[in-house]
Design an enzyme around this catalytic site. Structure first.
Site, PDB file in Angstrom:
ATOM      1  CG  ASN A 188      -2.236  -0.700   0.962  1.00 26.76           C
ATOM      2  OD1 ASN A 188      -2.634  -0.893  -0.177  1.00 26.76           O
ATOM      3  ND2 ASN A 188      -2.919  -1.096   2.022  1.00 26.76           N
ATOM      4  CG  HIS A 193      -4.581   2.739   0.126  1.00 28.90           C
ATOM      5  ND1 HIS A 193      -4.661   1.893   1.210  1.00 28.90           N
ATOM      6  CD2 HIS A 193      -3.869   3.811   0.550  1.00 28.90           C
ATOM      7  CE1 HIS A 193      -4.056   2.435   2.252  1.00 28.90           C
ATOM      8  NE2 HIS A 193      -3.558   3.607   1.873  1.00 28.90           N
ATOM      9  CD  GLU A 223      -2.990  -6.474   6.448  1.00 26.66           C
ATOM     10  OE1 GLU A 223      -2.006  -6.343   7.184  1.00 26.66           O
ATOM     11  OE2 GLU A 223      -3.927  -5.654   6.422  1.00 26.66           O
TER      12      GLU A 223
END
Length: 324
Positions: A188, A193, A223
């Site tokens: 990220n 993102h 995640e």
């Protein structure tokens, strides 16, 4: 879509009148004739019907007892039933309404009125179908993670509780896998993102494809993913974990430009079914195993065994004979 109807009467002449009533309305495009409730139910089992037209003739209320059977099946009781009974057969007409018929007409009812009543009942049926579909869609949205399409955390909590209760009742084992994407914060922070979301979606597809039909895959949060495996002991759970690692390795070729290879760490907990175990403890044990996999270098699977006397002992801290 064609409007299909089933016509029910023991009298051939009355079946002709029912067919004329349906055709005269301009709504019924296909009709099948039944001379008994048993024949009607057999046809309902075999296919869809939008409407049932029933003629009572000189029969009394007892001839409508089949409506009770119709009401017991959810998919059947939604079908509009229109009963045709003579206007002087008041007892039969009242019984029809009490047993679930949506309309009671007679063969002397003017054709435009029959058409209007049938049209309204079919419209109501279609409105109910749309409402039911909307409710199902809302329920699916409420239980689905919008990004990955997997079941969400709320559904995971309910499913785990249900599986724990089933295991306690039947003695069947089940396993829980917690799957965490390694170095995901780096993905990220480095690539943004949007690419991170793409990675999560790709991993969700891998989990969905790797799982058996009886298994359930969830987005646990961020995640992290979860797989709930009914009727599954540790060796079988290991097989699935190995398959996931293998398929993630294949997926990683699409992200070979990453400085850190795309991998996952997996923690497994298994309830043997010999005794009831709180769902929160099962999660805690899988979480311990997951973090043991992280501490040992990532891209690996660790297993927590419930047989250890201290349920708080993590897989990383357990003796080697309690780890796999």
């Amino acid at each position: 879509m064609k409007t299909s109807a089933l016509l029910l009467s023991p009298s051939p002449s009355e079946l002709d009148l029912l067919a004329m009533a349906g055709a005269g309305s301009g709504l019924v495009e296909a009709a099948l004739r039944c001379t008994s409730p048993e024949q009607l139910f057999d046809l309902l089992e075999k296919g869809r019907s939008d409407l049932i037209l029933c003629g009572c003739g000189e029969q009394g209320p007892e001839a409508l007892s089949w409506l009770k059977t119709l009401a017991k099946r959810e998919s059947w009781r939604e079908i509009p039933v229109v009963v045709f009974a003579a206007e002087d057969r008041l007892e039969t007409r009242i019984a029809a309404l009490e047993l679930g018929a949506c309309e009671v007409l007679s063969f002397t009812t003017p054709e435009p009125e029959i058409a209007a009543r049938l049209r309204r009942r079919l419209q109501q049926r279609e409105e109910l179908r749309r409402l039911k579909k909307s409710r199902e869609d809302l329920a699916r949205v409420a239980l689905t993670d919008g990004l990955t399409g997997l079941c969400n955390r709320a559904f995971f909590d309910a499913s785990l509780e249900s599986e724990a209760a089933r295991s306690a009742r039947t003695g069947a084992p089940y396993s829980l896998l917690l799957v965490d994407v390694d170095h995901f914060k780096w993905v990220n922070d480095t690539y943004g993102h949007q690419l991170g979301d793409t990675v999560l979606q790709a991993i969700a597809r891998v989990l969905r494809q790797a799982a058996r039909k009886s298994d359930m895959a969830f987005r646990y949060g961020g995640e992290e993913f979860a797989l709930l495996l009914p009727d599954t002991d540790v060796p079988k759970a290991q097989v699935l974990a190995a398959r996931i690692h293998h398929e993630i390795a294949d997926l990683a070729t699409a992200y070979k430009h990453f400085r850190q290879p795309l991998t996952v760490s997996i923690g497994i907990s298994c309830c043997s079914g010999e005794k009831e175990v709180e769902p929160a403890l099962i999660i805690e044990q899988a979480d311990c195993a997951l973090y043991a996999a992280k501490r040992k270098g990532r891209n690996r699977t660790e297993i927590f065994h419930f047989g250890h006397p201290d349920p708080r002992l993590s897989a990383a801290e357990a003796p080697s004979d309690l780890r796999m």
